[in-house]
Write a protein that holds these residues in place. Structure first.
Motif, PDB file in Angstrom:
ATOM      1  N   SER A 350       0.825  -1.206   0.000  1.00  0.00           N
ATOM      2  CA  SER A 350       0.000   0.000   0.000  1.00  0.00           C
ATOM      3  C   SER A 350       0.864   1.263   0.000  1.00  0.00           C
ATOM      4  CB  SER A 350      -0.932  -0.007   1.213  1.00  0.00           C
ATOM      5  OG  SER A 350      -1.643   1.206   1.308  1.00  0.00           O
ATOM      6  N   VAL A 351       1.909   1.257   0.832  1.00  0.00           N
ATOM      7  CA  VAL A 351       2.812   2.413   0.879  1.00  0.00           C
ATOM      8  C   VAL A 351       3.510   2.603  -0.463  1.00  0.00           C
ATOM      9  CG1 VAL A 351       4.902   3.347   1.929  1.00  0.00           C
ATOM     10  CG2 VAL A 351       3.162   2.280   3.372  1.00  0.00           C
ATOM     11  N   ALA A 352       3.972   1.482  -1.069  1.00  0.00           N
ATOM     12  CA  ALA A 352       4.663   1.580  -2.362  1.00  0.00           C
ATOM     13  C   ALA A 352       3.718   2.091  -3.443  1.00  0.00           C
ATOM     14  CB  ALA A 352       5.229   0.223  -2.742  1.00  0.00           C
ATOM     15  N   ALA A 353       2.440   1.645  -3.397  1.00  0.00           N
ATOM     16  CA  ALA A 353       1.477   2.096  -4.401  1.00  0.00           C
ATOM     17  C   ALA A 353       1.259   3.596  -4.327  1.00  0.00           C
ATOM     18  CB  ALA A 353       0.147   1.355  -4.215  1.00  0.00           C
ATOM     19  N   SER A 354       1.281   4.162  -3.123  1.00  0.00           N
ATOM     20  CA  SER A 354       1.085   5.605  -2.979  1.00  0.00           C
ATOM     21  C   SER A 354       2.255   6.405  -3.540  1.00  0.00           C
ATOM     22  CB  SER A 354       0.883   5.956  -1.501  1.00  0.00           C
ATOM     23  OG  SER A 354       2.074   5.766  -0.760  1.00  0.00           O
ATOM     24  N   LEU A 355       3.400   5.723  -3.749  1.00  0.00           N
ATOM     25  CA  LEU A 355       4.593   6.424  -4.256  1.00  0.00           C
ATOM     26  C   LEU A 355       4.918   6.022  -5.696  1.00  0.00           C
ATOM     27  CD1 LEU A 355       6.841   6.036  -1.085  1.00  0.00           C
ATOM     28  CD2 LEU A 355       5.740   8.131  -1.851  1.00  0.00           C
ATOM     29  N   ARG A 356       4.035   5.238  -6.353  1.00  0.00           N
ATOM     30  CA  ARG A 356       4.336   4.753  -7.700  1.00  0.00           C
ATOM     31  C   ARG A 356       4.544   5.891  -8.688  1.00  0.00           C
ATOM     32  NH1 ARG A 356       6.066  -0.428  -7.383  1.00  0.00           N
ATOM     33  NH2 ARG A 356       4.557  -1.760  -6.293  1.00  0.00           N
ATOM     34  N   HIS A 357       3.675   6.912  -8.621  1.00  0.00           N
ATOM     35  CA  HIS A 357       3.798   8.025  -9.580  1.00  0.00           C
ATOM     36  C   HIS A 357       5.121   8.756  -9.395  1.00  0.00           C
ATOM     37  CE1 HIS A 357       2.622  11.276 -12.204  1.00  0.00           C
ATOM     38  NE2 HIS A 357       2.948  12.135 -11.255  1.00  0.00           N
ATOM     39  N   GLN A 358       5.448   9.044  -8.136  1.00  0.00           N
ATOM     40  CA  GLN A 358       6.710   9.732  -7.855  1.00  0.00           C
ATOM     41  C   GLN A 358       7.895   8.887  -8.310  1.00  0.00           C
ATOM     42  OE1 GLN A 358       7.069  10.766  -3.722  1.00  0.00           O
ATOM     43  NE2 GLN A 358       9.251  11.200  -3.874  1.00  0.00           N
ATOM     44  N   ALA A 359       7.823   7.563  -8.079  1.00  0.00           N
ATOM     45  CA  ALA A 359       8.911   6.682  -8.494  1.00  0.00           C
ATOM     46  C   ALA A 359       8.997   6.613 -10.015  1.00  0.00           C
ATOM     47  CB  ALA A 359       8.686   5.294  -7.911  1.00  0.00           C
ATOM     48  N   GLY A 360       7.833   6.596 -10.688  1.00  0.00           N
ATOM     49  CA  GLY A 360       7.846   6.539 -12.137  1.00  0.00           C
ATOM     50  C   GLY A 360       8.519   7.744 -12.763  1.00  0.00           C
ATOM     51  N   ALA A 365      12.016   1.530  -9.915  1.00  0.00           N
ATOM     52  CA  ALA A 365      11.144   0.379  -9.634  1.00  0.00           C
ATOM     53  C   ALA A 365      11.211   0.050  -8.148  1.00  0.00           C
ATOM     54  CB  ALA A 365      11.582  -0.822 -10.461  1.00  0.00           C
ATOM     55  N   ILE A 366      10.050  -0.214  -7.551  1.00  0.00           N
ATOM     56  CA  ILE A 366       9.973  -0.607  -6.138  1.00  0.00           C
ATOM     57  C   ILE A 366       9.514  -2.056  -6.071  1.00  0.00           C
ATOM     58  CG2 ILE A 366       8.934  -0.121  -3.903  1.00  0.00           C
ATOM     59  CD1 ILE A 366       8.452   2.720  -4.795  1.00  0.00           C
ATOM     60  N   ASP A 367      10.343  -2.924  -5.475  1.00  0.00           N
ATOM     61  CA  ASP A 367      10.034  -4.347  -5.359  1.00  0.00           C
ATOM     62  C   ASP A 367       9.812  -4.718  -3.894  1.00  0.00           C
ATOM     63  OD1 ASP A 367      10.402  -4.674  -8.101  1.00  0.00           O
ATOM     64  OD2 ASP A 367      12.562  -5.013  -7.862  1.00  0.00           O
ATOM     65  N   ILE A 368       8.663  -5.329  -3.621  1.00  0.00           N
ATOM     66  CA  ILE A 368       8.384  -5.871  -2.282  1.00  0.00           C
ATOM     67  C   ILE A 368       8.667  -7.363  -2.356  1.00  0.00           C
ATOM     68  CG2 ILE A 368       6.714  -6.042  -0.429  1.00  0.00           C
ATOM     69  CD1 ILE A 368       7.407  -3.172  -1.255  1.00  0.00           C
ATOM     70  N   GLU A 369       9.784  -7.784  -1.776  1.00  0.00           N
ATOM     71  CA  GLU A 369      10.224  -9.166  -1.883  1.00  0.00           C
ATOM     72  C   GLU A 369       9.561  -9.995  -0.783  1.00  0.00           C
ATOM     73  OE1 GLU A 369      14.459  -9.112  -1.832  1.00  0.00           O
ATOM     74  OE2 GLU A 369      14.635  -7.900  -3.661  1.00  0.00           O
ATOM     75  N   GLY A 370       8.386 -10.522  -1.081  1.00  0.00           N
ATOM     76  CA  GLY A 370       7.646 -11.309  -0.109  1.00  0.00           C
ATOM     77  C   GLY A 370       8.007 -12.781  -0.167  1.00  0.00           C
ATOM     78  N   PRO A 371       7.346 -13.571   0.688  1.00  0.00           N
ATOM     79  CA  PRO A 371       6.371 -13.090   1.682  1.00  0.00           C
ATOM     80  C   PRO A 371       7.067 -12.464   2.889  1.00  0.00           C
ATOM     81  CG  PRO A 371       6.641 -15.458   1.871  1.00  0.00           C
ATOM     82  CD  PRO A 371       7.487 -15.053   0.697  1.00  0.00           C
ATOM     83  N   LEU A 372       6.406 -11.439   3.467  1.00  0.00           N
ATOM     84  CA  LEU A 372       6.945 -10.752   4.634  1.00  0.00           C
ATOM     85  C   LEU A 372       6.216 -11.221   5.887  1.00  0.00           C
ATOM     86  CD1 LEU A 372       7.233  -7.117   3.205  1.00  0.00           C
ATOM     87  CD2 LEU A 372       9.024  -8.839   3.395  1.00  0.00           C
ATOM     88  N   PRO A 373       6.891 -11.223   7.033  1.00  0.00           N
ATOM     89  CA  PRO A 373       6.265 -11.723   8.266  1.00  0.00           C
ATOM     90  C   PRO A 373       5.201 -10.769   8.805  1.00  0.00           C
ATOM     91  CG  PRO A 373       8.448 -10.845   8.720  1.00  0.00           C
ATOM     92  CD  PRO A 373       8.293 -10.849   7.232  1.00  0.00           C
TER      93      PRO A 373
END
Length: 499
Positions: A350-360, A365-373
């Motif tokens: 959710s946090v990464a999605a809110s920053l997708r435009h700024q990152a683009g 590229a923002i990668d969430i390397e799951g699964p996370l605990p």
């Protein structure tokens, strides 16, 4: 504890008093400058009106003379229209000059002389026209050839110059004084702003130092035997009162500094309005020629004064951001944590999605390397921590290559470790600890910010009973590592709220 609290309060109040006195001095200087600007604007208006009226009178006399000459040469009565209009308006223009004389005996004498010259000129013009209408053209032309009309016009021009020159000299003197006032005001605002920043920094340093001591005291209380519950409760209540005192101090500082700051902004706006009036007047003046004072005045209006105003604007804006930062830290310190089960996978996506435009926009590229605990902690605090870290990673990417940010997590015993890794600019080794201090930044300062974000992250992580560190190599990237308990327990806060 009471002695330490009294010392902190006394130092804080002394800093607050010093900052308030400095701002009052800036406000007083700005008020004085604004009043001087208003007086100068009135003088500029009168001098401008005087110039316009003088030019109008000269133009009317010239129009009348042009109409007379055209009639004498062509015998066409069409040329008498500008003559008649100008002759009719001369008296009103002289009356206007008399009103603008502002009670000055010297100026009124010049206006009286102009009235006499205008009457003589009109008499000379009327005489030639009357002779022409009577069919005595040669006699009318003979009157023109006497050059009496030209001498009257030359005398009128000299009288108008005698009227305008002293006014211009007075205007130059006032403008030079105003420039000096503006420069003095700029220095006062500069030094005052620097002093206030130092005071605010000192106040925050005291507050953080006091907060660290309180946290150490809380850990000591938690280590006591369960049989000392009453003593622990009393100690926790004392710490709660101290925390409330720090928060009240932060709110007092922000309120008392913001009020005079608003005044500084208002007076700066008034100064800008006065400067616009001066600029408009100078734009209507003829070229400077060799007049050094007028040239200096133009340079000041176009360069020095706007630069001083811009510096005041920048200082007050920076001060406003610092006050807001103090308030944010104070509010966060006073917010009760609410432990709940949190899916870090969902939260970080959710946090990464809110920053997708700024990152683009930064080709990142923002990668969430799951699964996370999963863990049990305060959701809002976690969002703020990782939101700040991801925002910083995007902000300080290396423009020479495409950005990549990776977030990963793992369990290490009873602790959970999360990492935010990037391939950005990197951080020099000597700055690895400094970047977590309030108002401290690392590297080239080409990105907006006040050095608040990472200090805020460390404060939040420590409230979550965790720790944040960084590993970084300049030119390669950074890894921010956060260690948190699997379950956040708040026995001291529970006791405090229960009490």
């Amino acid at each position: 504890m009471h002695t330490f609290s009294t010392t902190v309060t006394r130092r804080a109040l002394l800093m607050l008093l010093a900052a308030a006195l400095t701002l009052l001095g800036i406000v007083a200087m700005s008020g004085w400058l604004a009043d001087s600007t208003r007086q100068f604007s009135r003088s500029v208006g009168r001098t401008t009106a005087l110039r316009v009226a003088a030019g109008t009178l000269l133009s009317q006399l010239q129009d009348a003379e042009i109409g007379q000459r055209g009639y004498l040469l062509t015998e066409d009565r069409h040329y008498l229209k500008p003559y008649e209009a100008a002759i009719t308006a001369v008296d009103a223009t002289i009356a206007r000059l008399r009103d603008l004389g502002d009670g000055s005996a010297g100026e009124l004498r010049i206006v009286d002389r102009l009235a006499v010259l205008a009457a003589a000129k009109r008499e000379e013009l009327a005489q030639t026209i009357a002779l022409m209408e009577a069919g005595r053209r040669d006699e009318a032309m003979a009157v023109v050839r006497t050059d009496r009309g030209m001498m009257l016009m030359d005398e009128a021009r000299r009288s108008l110059a005698d009227l305008i020159t002293p006014a211009d000299a007075q205007l130059d003197t006032q403008l030079a004084a105003l420039i000096g006032q503006a420069r003095a005001s700029g220095w006062v605002a500069n030094l005052g702003g620097l002093f206030i920043v130092l005071v605010v920094g000192g106040a925050v340093w005291i507050a953080l130092r006091y907060t660290r001591d309180l946290m150490r005291a809380q850990h000591a209380i938690q280590a006591l035997n369960d049989s000392l519950e009453q003593r622990v409760s009393e100690r926790t209540m004392e710490l709660r009162r101290a925390n409330d005192e720090i928060q009240r101090f932060a709110y007092i500082v922000s309120h008392d500094l913001r009020a005079p700051l608003v005044n500084v902004m208002g007076f700066t706006g008034e100064f800008e309005a006065g400067l616009a009036s001066v600029r408009a007047h100078l734009d209507r003046l003829p070229p400077d020629g060799g007049d050094g004072v007028a040239s200096e005045a133009r340079r000041a209006v176009e360069e020095d004064l706007p630069e001083a105003i811009g510096f005041i604007r920048a200082s007050t804006t920076k001060m406003d951001r610092l006050i807001n930062a103090i308030l944010a830290l104070a509010r966060q310190g006073g917010r009760a944590l609410n432990p709940e089960p949190v899916s870090m996978q969902a939260l970080l996506e959710s946090v990464a999605a809110s920053l997708r435009h700024q990152a683009g926009e930064q080709r990142c590229a923002i990668d969430i390397e799951g699964p996370l605990p999963f863990l049990v902690a305060d959701r809002l605090a976690l969002e703020q921590v990782f939101g700040n870290l991801l925002d910083n990673a995007i902000k300080y990417l290396d423009p020479a290559r495409a950005g990549r940010i990776a977030v990963r997590g793992r369990a290490e015993g009873d602790r959970l470790v999360f990492e935010v890794a990037d391939n950005g600019r990197g951080i020099a080794p000597q700055d690895h600890e400094r970047i977590f201090e309030l108002f401290r930044r690392s590297g080239v300062q080409d990105r907006p910010g006040e050095g608040i974000g990472l200090a805020y992250v460390r404060t939040l992580v420590r409230r979550l009973q965790g720790e944040v560190t960084v590993e970084s190599v300049p030119g390669q990237g950074s890894v921010f590592r956060i260690s948190l308990p699997g379950t956040l327990a708040l026995p001291s806060e529970t006791l405090a709220h229960g009490a």
